[in-house]
Design a protein around this motif. Sequence first.
Motif, PDB file in Angstrom:
ATOM      1  N   SER A  10       0.832  -1.204   0.000  1.00  0.00           N
ATOM      2  CA  SER A  10       0.000   0.000   0.000  1.00  0.00           C
ATOM      3  C   SER A  10       0.864   1.252   0.000  1.00  0.00           C
ATOM      4  N   VAL A  11       0.595   2.142  -0.945  1.00  0.00           N
ATOM      5  CA  VAL A  11       1.315   3.419  -0.993  1.00  0.00           C
ATOM      6  C   VAL A  11       1.026   4.232   0.265  1.00  0.00           C
ATOM      7  N   ARG A  12      -0.242   4.255   0.678  1.00  0.00           N
ATOM      8  CA  ARG A  12      -0.610   5.039   1.864  1.00  0.00           C
ATOM      9  C   ARG A  12       0.068   4.509   3.114  1.00  0.00           C
ATOM     10  N   LEU A  13       0.114   3.175   3.237  1.00  0.00           N
ATOM     11  CA  LEU A  13       0.769   2.585   4.402  1.00  0.00           C
ATOM     12  C   LEU A  13       2.241   2.967   4.419  1.00  0.00           C
ATOM     13  N   ALA A  14       2.899   2.849   3.279  1.00  0.00           N
ATOM     14  CA  ALA A  14       4.320   3.186   3.212  1.00  0.00           C
ATOM     15  C   ALA A  14       4.545   4.655   3.530  1.00  0.00           C
ATOM     16  N   GLN A  15       3.680   5.523   3.021  1.00  0.00           N
ATOM     17  CA  GLN A  15       3.823   6.952   3.295  1.00  0.00           C
ATOM     18  C   GLN A  15       3.588   7.259   4.767  1.00  0.00           C
ATOM     19  N   GLY A  16       2.655   6.527   5.403  1.00  0.00           N
ATOM     20  CA  GLY A  16       2.427   6.715   6.833  1.00  0.00           C
ATOM     21  C   GLY A  16       3.634   6.301   7.648  1.00  0.00           C
ATOM     22  N   VAL A  17       4.250   5.179   7.286  1.00  0.00           N
ATOM     23  CA  VAL A  17       5.462   4.731   7.976  1.00  0.00           C
ATOM     24  C   VAL A  17       6.577   5.757   7.778  1.00  0.00           C
ATOM     25  N   GLU A  18       6.685   6.273   6.556  1.00  0.00           N
ATOM     26  CA  GLU A  18       7.713   7.281   6.278  1.00  0.00           C
ATOM     27  C   GLU A  18       7.486   8.540   7.119  1.00  0.00           C
ATOM     28  N   GLU A  19       6.226   8.958   7.246  1.00  0.00           N
ATOM     29  CA  GLU A  19       5.916  10.155   8.040  1.00  0.00           C
ATOM     30  C   GLU A  19       6.343   9.972   9.493  1.00  0.00           C
ATOM     31  N   LEU A  20       6.039   8.799  10.050  1.00  0.00           N
ATOM     32  CA  LEU A  20       6.455   8.517  11.417  1.00  0.00           C
ATOM     33  C   LEU A  20       7.977   8.495  11.538  1.00  0.00           C
ATOM     34  N   ALA A  21       8.605   7.808  10.600  1.00  0.00           N
ATOM     35  CA  ALA A  21      10.062   7.641  10.673  1.00  0.00           C
ATOM     36  C   ALA A  21      10.784   8.978  10.560  1.00  0.00           C
ATOM     37  N   GLY A  37       3.083  -0.348  -3.713  1.00  0.00           N
ATOM     38  CA  GLY A  37       2.010  -0.406  -4.694  1.00  0.00           C
ATOM     39  C   GLY A  37       2.500  -0.768  -6.084  1.00  0.00           C
ATOM     40  N   ILE A  38       1.553  -0.924  -6.993  1.00  0.00           N
ATOM     41  CA  ILE A  38       1.871  -1.214  -8.394  1.00  0.00           C
ATOM     42  C   ILE A  38       1.150  -0.202  -9.281  1.00  0.00           C
ATOM     43  N   ASN A  43      -6.347  -1.723  -9.578  1.00  0.00           N
ATOM     44  CA  ASN A  43      -5.886  -2.618  -8.510  1.00  0.00           C
ATOM     45  C   ASN A  43      -4.481  -2.198  -8.088  1.00  0.00           C
ATOM     46  N   PRO A  44      -4.384  -1.112  -7.320  1.00  0.00           N
ATOM     47  CA  PRO A  44      -3.064  -0.565  -6.994  1.00  0.00           C
ATOM     48  C   PRO A  44      -2.319  -1.317  -5.903  1.00  0.00           C
ATOM     49  N   MET A  45      -2.992  -2.234  -5.216  1.00  0.00           N
ATOM     50  CA  MET A  45      -2.345  -2.950  -4.120  1.00  0.00           C
ATOM     51  C   MET A  45      -1.414  -4.034  -4.663  1.00  0.00           C
ATOM     52  N   GLY A  46      -0.176  -4.034  -4.193  1.00  0.00           N
ATOM     53  CA  GLY A  46       0.763  -5.059  -4.624  1.00  0.00           C
ATOM     54  C   GLY A  46       2.184  -4.542  -4.541  1.00  0.00           C
ATOM     55  N   ILE A  50      10.712  -4.330  -9.724  1.00  0.00           N
ATOM     56  CA  ILE A  50      11.436  -3.238 -10.375  1.00  0.00           C
ATOM     57  C   ILE A  50      11.443  -1.996  -9.487  1.00  0.00           C
ATOM     58  N   LYS A  51      10.296  -1.717  -8.835  1.00  0.00           N
ATOM     59  CA  LYS A  51      10.238  -0.581  -7.911  1.00  0.00           C
ATOM     60  C   LYS A  51      11.177  -0.791  -6.723  1.00  0.00           C
ATOM     61  N   VAL A  52      11.219  -2.022  -6.217  1.00  0.00           N
ATOM     62  CA  VAL A  52      12.104  -2.322  -5.087  1.00  0.00           C
ATOM     63  C   VAL A  52      13.558  -2.109  -5.510  1.00  0.00           C
TER      64      VAL A  52
END
Length: 475
Positions: A10-21, A37-38, A43-46, A50-52
């Motif tokens: 999830s893009v939102r989840l990753a951004q939330g973790v980044e905000e906290l960090a 995300g993809i 279906n953006p979840m995944g 290549i992104k990694v």
Amino acid sequence: MINIVVVSHSVRLAQGVEELARQMMRGDGCKLALAAGIDDDENPMGTDAIKVMAAIESVSDGTGIVVLMDLGSALLSAETALELLDPELAARVTLCSAPLVEGTLAAVVAANSGGSLEQVLAEAQEALQSKQTQLGEAIPTRESLNLPLNQGKSLSWKVRNPLGLHARPAARLTEVLSSFDAELVLEKHGQCANPRSLNQLAMLQVRQGDTIRLIADGIQADEALAAFKALAEQNFGETVSEQQPSLHGIPVEESISSGPVFQARSFWPQTLARHVGADDVLNEQQRLRIALQHTLSDLNKLAERTGTLIGKPQAAIFGAHSILLDDPDLQQAAYTRIAQRQCSAEQAWQQELEQIAADYRALDDEYLRARELDVRDILRRTLSHLQQQPIPAIVLNEPSILVMDELMPSEVVMLDRRMVLGICLSGGHALSHTAILAKTMGIPMVVGMHGCLSKTRSGQKAMLDAARGVLQLSH
């Protein structure tokens, strides 16, 4: 420098973790990159290997790179990315199994403080220990600290931060102490932790009013203590208002007062055990339902009064009471107890809340243990409505020192501040909401003064030194 990569579905989840960090990061001690995300609008979840790979390459200037992932397929994407990377870069990447949120925060703090790859991984892997400790779960522990408490130099500090050393100030302390060539131990009430470890600091559970002591030994011990003192005087990087109430509830200002003693006894409605016939079960349940509604109305009025006279943060105490009272599971448990055991509404409600109070008293956390008084405050008020026995107000006819066995939070806010020179309780707790409210109202208060009821009498002249916990009586 150790850099961090977060891989999430999830893009939102990753951004939330980044905000906290990023709230834990200062300067450029480490870099943080996201691969989340993809590229599929429907279906953006995944996760995308290549992104990694791109995220890892964006922080490739680190001597090591730690990758944290959320779910199983994120691990597969990360492993695929390693296969696609240049072998020299891939050799500097470590996939970490730590929980995404807690692990990322701990890893970022350790990396930002200049920790080695091994230290960053260890902090991330142990990120759940603070939560496990609070929940009483058995956890593996790191090797204990070797520095004895009687070795080295030390400096003590009473924490003023309203939320204690929570994540941000703890991260700041870890960062400041990371560079000194010295053995360091942080001690609180006999418990010790490595102050360079965010996880160990969290497990100390340092709250406002706690006294902590940094012990240092080694070449740069003096420098470490000086940096600790300077940071502590800045409240570990937080802005602290001097008007914030102390959790200990022991006033500093107006700590000495004198006047006559006024004794009052705690009121509890009289209830008798009685059997309820099957035909009366619905009636008892309805009696309890009505009493709960009246109690909820009382709590709303108390919150309104407290917000007006003291402040919104203190009014939230009674908001929390309302939340507990309005718990549908709790209410249903009481209704079920009435039906199954054919007992009165008073018995059912009292048994349910006394069990909750007992659960609080059994907790290891001293602050949470003090919350049992809030539960009993709610219980007393509901019983008074069930029995139609109004709780009598505590009325002082002249400015006096109030002496009681215990005092409920709801009673403190109803006191006439002009008439209360101080409060002495034979029981009570310094971390209770009673103490917190008294402190905010500027009322000197001492708890745990055993014998204060039996050794005093109303009208007797006395002097209360709340700072020393002494009540001096005249003959």
